[in-house]
Design an enzyme around this catalytic site. Structure first.
Site, short mmCIF file in Angstrom:
data_model
loop_
_atom_site.label_atom_id
_atom_site.label_comp_id
_atom_site.label_asym_id
_atom_site.label_seq_id
_atom_site.Cartn_x
_atom_site.Cartn_y
_atom_site.Cartn_z
N GLU A 261 -29.09 1.20 80.91
CA GLU A 261 -30.51 1.13 80.59
C GLU A 261 -31.34 0.92 81.86
O GLU A 261 -31.04 0.01 82.63
CB GLU A 261 -30.76 -0.01 79.59
CG GLU A 261 -30.07 0.25 78.25
CD GLU A 261 -30.38 -0.81 77.20
OE1 GLU A 261 -31.00 -1.84 77.54
OE2 GLU A 261 -30.01 -0.61 76.02
N HIS A 279 -35.10 0.08 73.88
CA HIS A 279 -34.63 -1.28 73.62
C HIS A 279 -35.78 -2.16 73.11
O HIS A 279 -36.15 -3.18 73.71
CB HIS A 279 -34.01 -1.90 74.88
CG HIS A 279 -33.00 -2.97 74.56
ND1 HIS A 279 -31.84 -3.13 75.27
CD2 HIS A 279 -32.98 -3.92 73.59
CE1 HIS A 279 -31.15 -4.15 74.78
NE2 HIS A 279 -31.83 -4.64 73.75
#
Length: 529
Positions: A261, A279
């Site tokens: 990420e 997220h």
């Protein structure tokens, strides 16, 4: 007398400061300004952070008076927990602050996939009116498969039932009684994947669950089915997901979490049948406020010397020094206990024997439950939610004490009954001036094994040459056996072998060893710090 200094290193809600109250000298600093952060920490008793501030070994070393690091959220990737523990600094977070937000985001992903809302919006915003291209499906009377029926899974169950759906679930640690209470049908993972129209995952990321949904699992799913993951990146094999989406093995996917990420360069982002979010599971005003208020309360408890339910590394509270060393041992015994369970746990008895019982040992029951659930539920486990997790799963829990301990100064035991009627037990003690942690009993077999990160437990019928059999298999696989102990009650009867290994053994290897020795039990158990 000077008030304790509490540093707020990132923007938190006014309710957070209000929850701290008037008893502290509250100071603000930009946690991303490293020199300013280190200077502020020099006098701090506590620091409140979110995700941008790095509280690493350097920061902890600079904070000579620091007693608690409070993360207003769930993840602790930006906190060096080991360095904090070694320095005697408590680390707390807000493990339940985002569960409603995460559940609602999951429902949002399901709705977006069913009705193609993001793609339809993008097309219309681009001037294209394509009603027929974005024909969707109703959720009504569809089957929703939930992998992991913990607190978030239960919240999703209630919300999706309102759509008139059938809920099926896979969770090896949930009893049939708990599932019935929720109105859920328990299935094996393969059955769930084959029957579900929408699958959503809510498991912790462990060596066993990483990549748990791969090519073989996608092959079991309907080609009209969708899969959603807002839990942990890596539960779904992303390469396998790409193949399934491009080949039409499944209809689509919704992801909020990724292996890396941000997922820069991921080919998944270019696919038309996937919905992605960055997220956002905890990204609501309500979740952020709950997180801030929760950790503010924990800071108050920590600085007043009381029990801190959401401490992730050490237990707070008025706990006698004779009891404290037993807390980490009991957590590890709980992890071992859970690893030995072959079916859902229905009852747990925590037994404390020896001179330690003259003190308040209730925290040891909490530690046992925390250990039992650490690697089997998706949410963070703490002293406050461990009993609730047991209650939600219909597990009865008892604490018994006895001042008499025949063999050891103090003996800590966890006994349990499983849904198939079988019973398991583990016992441990602390020895020597350094209070070394040792396992001294497993399922009625006497052993004396130091607690280690990777343990392999086997029960088999004793016979000549059997040690050579599994020693050869592990050796050829490059798994080094650091220590080994065998316990038996009689020659030629059942024997229990405990191996301490330097690295995890592949699941396939364990099955090979099982077949080679025809073991009744062969489990690898990872015990985390």
């Amino acid at each position: 007398m000077a008030k304790p200094i509490v540093v707020i290193a990132e923007e938190l809600s006014p309710a957070t400061v209000e929850a701290l109250g008037p008893d502290f000298d509250v100071r603000s600093v930009d946690g991303t300004d490293r020199p300013a952060l280190l200077a502020a920490l020099a006098e701090a008793s506590a620091v409140l952070i979110r995700s941008a501030t790095q509280v690493d070994a350097e920061a902890i070393a600079a904070a000579k008076h620091l007693k608690v690091v409070a993360r207003a959220g769930v993840g602790l990737d930006n906190v060096d927990i080991r360095a904090a523990t070694e320095a005697g600094v408590m680390v707390v977070n807000a493990p339940t602050s985002n569960i409603i937000s995460a559940a609602e985001l999951t429902v949002g992903h399901i709705l977006n996939l069913a009705r193609h809302i993001p793609a339809a919006h993008g097309a219309l915003a681009d001037g294209q009116w394509k009603r027929s291209k974005y024909t969707g499906v109703e959720i009504f009377e569809k089957t929703i498969g939930i992998i992991g029926l913990g607190r978030i899974g239960a919240l999703i169950t209630a919300r999706m039932q309102a759509f008139g759906t059938k809920i099926v679930a896979y969770d090896p640690y949930v009893t049939a009684a708990r599932a019935q209470q929720l109105g859920v049908t328990l299935l094996s993972l393969d059955e769930l994947l084959a029957q579900s129209d929408f699958v959503t995952i809510h498991m912790p990321r462990t060596p066993e669950t990483t990549g748990m949904i791969g090519d073989a699992q996608f092959a079991l799913m309907k080609n009209t089915a969708y899969i959603v993951n807002v839990a942990r990146g890596g539960l779904i094999d992303e390469d396998a997901l790409y193949r399934a989406l491009t080949a039409g093995t499944i209809a689509g996917a919704g992801l909020d979490v990724f292996v890396h990420e941000p997922p820069v360069g991921s080919p998944l982002l270019a696919l038309p049948n996937i919905v992605v979010t960055p997220h956002l599971g905890a990204s609501t005003d309500e979740a952020q406020e709950k997180a801030g208020v929760s950790v503010a309360k924990s800071v108050r408890l920590a600085l007043s010397g009381e029990l801190v339910p959401d401490a992730v590394n050490v237990a707070g509270g008025v706990i006698d020094t004779s009891v404290r060393p037993g807390i980490p041992l009991m957590e590890k015994l709980g992890q071992l206990f859970a690893g030995l369970a072959s079916s859902p746990i229905t009852a747990v008895d925590v037994e404390i024997r020896g001179e330690i019982v003259e003190f308040d040992v209730k925290v040891l029951k909490l530690a046992a439950l925390k250990g039992i659930f650490t690697n089997v539920v998706s949410e963070s486990v703490s002293y406050v939610n461990a009993p609730l997790l047991a209650e939600q799963r219909g597990i009865t829990v008892r604490l018994t004490t006895d001042a008499v301990s025949d063999e050891y100064r103090n003996l800590l035991t966890i006994r349990g009954t499983l849904s198939d009627g079988s019973q398991i037990s583990v016992s441990g003690t602390l020895t020597g001036s350094k209070q070394a942690q040792k396992i001294v009993e497993i399922n009625g077999y006497d052993v004396e094994v130091p607690v280690a990160e990777h343990l392999i437990v086997m029960i088999y019928t004793d016979r000549p040459g059997i040690v050579a059999v599994y020693g050869k298999e592990f050796g050829e696989a490059g798994i080094n056996i650091a220590a080994m102990q065998i316990s038996r009650r009689e020659a030629g009867g059942q024997a229990l072998s405990v191996l301490t290994v330097d690295s995890p053994a592949p699941v396939g290897l364990l099955e090979t060893v099982r077949l080679a020795i025809q073991a009744d039990l062969l489990r690898e158990i990872d015990i985390t710090d």
